[in-house]
Design a protein around this motif. Structure first.
Motif, PDB file in Angstrom:
ATOM      1  N   ALA A 122       0.826  -1.207   0.000  1.00  0.00           N
ATOM      2  CA  ALA A 122       0.000   0.000   0.000  1.00  0.00           C
ATOM      3  C   ALA A 122       0.860   1.256   0.000  1.00  0.00           C
ATOM      4  O   ALA A 122       0.445   2.296  -0.525  1.00  0.00           O
ATOM      5  N   GLN A 123       2.073   1.176   0.576  1.00  0.00           N
ATOM      6  CA  GLN A 123       2.975   2.330   0.550  1.00  0.00           C
ATOM      7  C   GLN A 123       3.412   2.651  -0.872  1.00  0.00           C
ATOM      8  O   GLN A 123       3.584   3.827  -1.229  1.00  0.00           O
ATOM      9  N   ASP A 124       3.621   1.625  -1.694  1.00  0.00           N
ATOM     10  CA  ASP A 124       3.964   1.863  -3.096  1.00  0.00           C
ATOM     11  C   ASP A 124       2.804   2.510  -3.832  1.00  0.00           C
ATOM     12  O   ASP A 124       3.004   3.409  -4.664  1.00  0.00           O
ATOM     13  N   GLU A 125       1.586   2.051  -3.543  1.00  0.00           N
ATOM     14  CA  GLU A 125       0.416   2.667  -4.171  1.00  0.00           C
ATOM     15  C   GLU A 125       0.296   4.136  -3.763  1.00  0.00           C
ATOM     16  O   GLU A 125      -0.050   4.994  -4.584  1.00  0.00           O
ATOM     17  N   GLN A 126       0.603   4.419  -2.484  1.00  0.00           N
ATOM     18  CA  GLN A 126       0.570   5.804  -2.025  1.00  0.00           C
ATOM     19  C   GLN A 126       1.633   6.643  -2.728  1.00  0.00           C
ATOM     20  O   GLN A 126       1.394   7.801  -3.079  1.00  0.00           O
ATOM     21  N   ALA A 127       2.814   6.042  -2.943  1.00  0.00           N
ATOM     22  CA  ALA A 127       3.866   6.759  -3.666  1.00  0.00           C
ATOM     23  C   ALA A 127       3.435   7.073  -5.088  1.00  0.00           C
ATOM     24  O   ALA A 127       3.725   8.157  -5.613  1.00  0.00           O
ATOM     25  N   LEU A 128       2.726   6.144  -5.723  1.00  0.00           N
ATOM     26  CA  LEU A 128       2.224   6.396  -7.076  1.00  0.00           C
ATOM     27  C   LEU A 128       1.243   7.565  -7.068  1.00  0.00           C
ATOM     28  O   LEU A 128       1.298   8.435  -7.949  1.00  0.00           O
ATOM     29  N   ARG A 129       0.358   7.594  -6.086  1.00  0.00           N
ATOM     30  CA  ARG A 129      -0.573   8.725  -5.987  1.00  0.00           C
ATOM     31  C   ARG A 129       0.183  10.029  -5.771  1.00  0.00           C
ATOM     32  O   ARG A 129      -0.176  11.073  -6.324  1.00  0.00           O
ATOM     33  N   GLY A 130       1.252   9.966  -4.957  1.00  0.00           N
ATOM     34  CA  GLY A 130       2.056  11.162  -4.734  1.00  0.00           C
ATOM     35  C   GLY A 130       2.735  11.653  -5.999  1.00  0.00           C
ATOM     36  O   GLY A 130       2.857  12.862  -6.226  1.00  0.00           O
ATOM     37  N   VAL A 131       3.187  10.730  -6.840  1.00  0.00           N
ATOM     38  CA  VAL A 131       3.790  11.096  -8.124  1.00  0.00           C
ATOM     39  C   VAL A 131       2.771  11.810  -9.003  1.00  0.00           C
ATOM     40  O   VAL A 131       3.056  12.853  -9.603  1.00  0.00           O
ATOM     41  N   ARG A 132       1.568  11.256  -9.059  1.00  0.00           N
ATOM     42  CA  ARG A 132       0.512  11.880  -9.872  1.00  0.00           C
ATOM     43  C   ARG A 132       0.150  13.261  -9.341  1.00  0.00           C
ATOM     44  O   ARG A 132      -0.100  14.183 -10.123  1.00  0.00           O
ATOM     45  N   GLU A 133       0.118  13.400  -8.018  1.00  0.00           N
ATOM     46  CA  GLU A 133      -0.242  14.698  -7.435  1.00  0.00           C
ATOM     47  C   GLU A 133       0.835  15.749  -7.680  1.00  0.00           C
ATOM     48  O   GLU A 133       0.529  16.922  -7.898  1.00  0.00           O
ATOM     49  N   LEU A 134       2.101  15.337  -7.631  1.00  0.00           N
ATOM     50  CA  LEU A 134       3.188  16.304  -7.791  1.00  0.00           C
ATOM     51  C   LEU A 134       3.391  16.715  -9.240  1.00  0.00           C
ATOM     52  O   LEU A 134       3.628  17.899  -9.534  1.00  0.00           O
ATOM     53  N   GLY A 152       1.271  15.479 -12.026  1.00  0.00           N
ATOM     54  CA  GLY A 152       0.103  15.325 -12.881  1.00  0.00           C
ATOM     55  C   GLY A 152       0.040  13.930 -13.476  1.00  0.00           C
ATOM     56  O   GLY A 152       1.063  13.247 -13.627  1.00  0.00           O
ATOM     57  N   ALA A 153      -1.162  13.479 -13.817  1.00  0.00           N
ATOM     58  CA  ALA A 153      -1.352  12.121 -14.326  1.00  0.00           C
ATOM     59  C   ALA A 153      -0.612  11.884 -15.638  1.00  0.00           C
ATOM     60  O   ALA A 153      -0.258  10.742 -15.958  1.00  0.00           O
ATOM     61  N   ASP A 154      -0.344  12.931 -16.414  1.00  0.00           N
ATOM     62  CA  ASP A 154       0.321  12.765 -17.712  1.00  0.00           C
ATOM     63  C   ASP A 154       1.734  12.208 -17.570  1.00  0.00           C
ATOM     64  O   ASP A 154       2.286  11.674 -18.537  1.00  0.00           O
ATOM     65  N   VAL A 155       2.322  12.321 -16.372  1.00  0.00           N
ATOM     66  CA  VAL A 155       3.694  11.840 -16.197  1.00  0.00           C
ATOM     67  C   VAL A 155       3.768  10.317 -16.304  1.00  0.00           C
ATOM     68  O   VAL A 155       4.845   9.762 -16.552  1.00  0.00           O
ATOM     69  N   LEU A 156       2.633   9.635 -16.156  1.00  0.00           N
ATOM     70  CA  LEU A 156       2.653   8.173 -16.266  1.00  0.00           C
ATOM     71  C   LEU A 156       3.041   7.728 -17.674  1.00  0.00           C
ATOM     72  O   LEU A 156       3.542   6.615 -17.858  1.00  0.00           O
ATOM     73  N   ALA A 157       2.821   8.588 -18.659  1.00  0.00           N
ATOM     74  CA  ALA A 157       3.249   8.272 -20.024  1.00  0.00           C
ATOM     75  C   ALA A 157       4.760   8.308 -20.156  1.00  0.00           C
ATOM     76  O   ALA A 157       5.307   7.878 -21.180  1.00  0.00           O
ATOM     77  N   ASN A 193       5.137  20.618 -17.670  1.00  0.00           N
ATOM     78  CA  ASN A 193       3.834  21.061 -17.196  1.00  0.00           C
ATOM     79  C   ASN A 193       3.958  22.537 -16.840  1.00  0.00           C
ATOM     80  O   ASN A 193       4.987  23.173 -17.120  1.00  0.00           O
ATOM     81  N   ALA A 194       2.934  23.098 -16.194  1.00  0.00           N
ATOM     82  CA  ALA A 194       2.936  24.535 -15.908  1.00  0.00           C
ATOM     83  C   ALA A 194       4.072  24.931 -14.973  1.00  0.00           C
ATOM     84  O   ALA A 194       4.668  26.007 -15.125  1.00  0.00           O
ATOM     85  N   GLY A 199      -1.906  23.459  -4.274  1.00  0.00           N
ATOM     86  CA  GLY A 199      -2.061  22.324  -3.375  1.00  0.00           C
ATOM     87  C   GLY A 199      -0.947  21.316  -3.484  1.00  0.00           C
ATOM     88  O   GLY A 199      -1.143  20.123  -3.234  1.00  0.00           O
ATOM     89  N   GLY A 200       0.266  21.764  -3.862  1.00  0.00           N
ATOM     90  CA  GLY A 200       1.403  20.861  -3.975  1.00  0.00           C
ATOM     91  C   GLY A 200       1.445  20.097  -5.264  1.00  0.00           C
ATOM     92  O   GLY A 200       2.226  19.170  -5.429  1.00  0.00           O
ATOM     93  N   SER A 201       0.614  20.481  -6.233  1.00  0.00           N
ATOM     94  CA  SER A 201       0.529  19.747  -7.491  1.00  0.00           C
ATOM     95  C   SER A 201       1.083  20.566  -8.635  1.00  0.00           C
ATOM     96  O   SER A 201       0.982  21.787  -8.640  1.00  0.00           O
ATOM     97  N   GLY A 202       1.652  19.890  -9.621  1.00  0.00           N
ATOM     98  CA  GLY A 202       2.151  20.564 -10.807  1.00  0.00           C
ATOM     99  C   GLY A 202       1.120  20.701 -11.901  1.00  0.00           C
ATOM    100  O   GLY A 202       1.443  21.118 -13.001  1.00  0.00           O
ATOM    101  N   ARG A 203      -0.135  20.362 -11.606  1.00  0.00           N
ATOM    102  CA  ARG A 203      -1.138  20.375 -12.663  1.00  0.00           C
ATOM    103  C   ARG A 203      -1.662  21.771 -12.941  1.00  0.00           C
ATOM    104  O   ARG A 203      -2.239  22.011 -13.973  1.00  0.00           O
ATOM    105  N   GLY A 204      -1.495  22.683 -12.000  1.00  0.00           N
ATOM    106  CA  GLY A 204      -1.964  24.047 -12.219  1.00  0.00           C
ATOM    107  C   GLY A 204      -3.355  24.260 -11.656  1.00  0.00           C
ATOM    108  O   GLY A 204      -4.176  23.357 -11.614  1.00  0.00           O
ATOM    109  N   ARG A 205      -3.605  25.498 -11.211  1.00  0.00           N
ATOM    110  CA  ARG A 205      -4.865  25.808 -10.549  1.00  0.00           C
ATOM    111  C   ARG A 205      -6.049  25.615 -11.479  1.00  0.00           C
ATOM    112  O   ARG A 205      -7.080  25.078 -11.107  1.00  0.00           O
ATOM    113  N   GLY A 206      -5.915  26.061 -12.739  1.00  0.00           N
ATOM    114  CA  GLY A 206      -7.019  25.936 -13.671  1.00  0.00           C
ATOM    115  C   GLY A 206      -7.395  24.496 -13.935  1.00  0.00           C
ATOM    116  O   GLY A 206      -8.564  24.126 -13.943  1.00  0.00           O
TER     117      GLY A 206
END
Length: 314
Positions: free
Chosen positions: A140-152, A154-159, A236-237, A265-272
């Motif tokens: 579950a810690q690895d899954e949390q790390a994956l969520r942290g990667v997406r939050e920091l 953005g989901a596009d980084v999975l590509a 990203n932005a 909110g600690g994310s690279g996705r941008g406010r918009g």
């Protein structure tokens, strides 16, 4: 394996026997980074839960001990750091990270300074993000790390993400692809699927030649991924802001990037984009509620009492 690369590496070590520790086979000497050159850049970011072996993986890729790495009950890596090497005509830049991806790690960085430092070190952006995990120990810690990667980032980084497995004892003669295909760990299979099936095995405690051969395969995969995107790094932005401020004083640049991350909110996705995502979730919930209300109304209408029909005397 590139025998010439290995020969140059062994010669540069001067024939000295390399000391081993529990986490990394390299000695304690910290080499200076390769000076900037004209080779095209190949940027990597190491991510994953604490203790997965990110720093040891970075040292293996660099072929020298740049990042502190040992078995410990508390995190060894406290801040982001970068090392580089030349490989196959590329200048490979590796950014190691502390605990930026767990809830506790993010809580320890309330002003986003360390996350901002990660962005600045890896700017203008990575060509690949290496998500490091231990084979057979995906939790579950690895899954949390994956969520942290997406939050920091953005989901596009999975590509741009490659899953790097360390501690390969559980393979026992099975290929990595077969292990993932037949594992009972659904979360692991889902992770690999989200990352486009890009996986690599790297035993940081293997003998020098074996480890270097695995690094060659990993870097070749990173090179293919970079070429698939025309050589352009992930962006990203926030990376755009970091590049726009690259001629400003370092302290000012870090402060501006950290403030941008904190505002989002600690994310690279941008406010918009975050607003659109939140609005999208709210609209979906509203549509579901509306649809449920309509179905309930239709059901009640069909179950309503029917009026008695008048019977003609005839």
């Amino acid at each position: 394996m590139n025998e010439l690369c290995l020969g140059l590496f062994q010669a540069s070590m001067g024939g000295r026997k390399m000391a081993r520790d529990e986490e990394n086979t390299y000695g304690s000497e910290d080499w200076e980074d390769v000076p900037p050159a004209q080779e095209p850049r190949l940027g990597l970011i190491l991510a994953g839960k604490t203790g997965a072996g990110k720093s040891a993986t970075g040292n293996s890729i660099l072929a020298h001990r740049r990042f502190p790495s040992r078995l410990a009950s508390t995190p060894v890596t406290r801040t982001c750091a970068q090392g580089s090497r030349r490989w196959a005509g590329w200048r490979v830049e590796v950014t190691d990270t502390p605990d930026l991806f767990s809830a506790g790690g993010r809580g320890a960085d309330p002003d986003c300074t360390e996350r901002g430092r990660c962005y600045l070190l890896s700017a203008p952006g990575p060509h690949a993000l290496l998500l490091v995990t231990q084979l057979g120990r995906f939790t579950a810690q690895d899954e949390q790390a994956l969520r942290g990667v997406r939050e920091l980032f953005g989901a596009d980084v999975l590509a741009r993400t490659i899953v790097v497995f360390t501690r390969l004892e559980d393979l026992e003669g099975t290929s990595l692809d077969d292990y993932i295909r037949y594992t009972d760990n659904r979360a692991l299979r889902a992770l690999v699927a989200q990352c486009g099936g890009r996986v690599c095995a790297l035993n940081n405690r293997a003998a020098d030649a074996q480890r270097e051969a695995q690094v060659e395969l990993l870097l070749a995969q990173v090179e293919r991924l970079a070429r698939e995107h025309g050589g352009a790094p992930f962006t990203n932005a926030v990376y755009g802001l970091a590049e726009a401020l690259r001629h400003t004083p370092p302290d000012h640049r870090l402060r501006q990037v950290a403030q941008r991350l904190a505002a989002a909110g600690g994310s690279g996705r941008g406010r918009g984009r975050r607003w659109l995502e939140v609005a999208g979730h709210r609209w979906r919930r509203a549509l579901l509620l509306l649809g449920g209300a309509l179905l309930l109304g239709l059901l009640l209408w069909r179950l309503r009492p029917q009026p008695l029909q008048e019977v003609s005397p005839d």
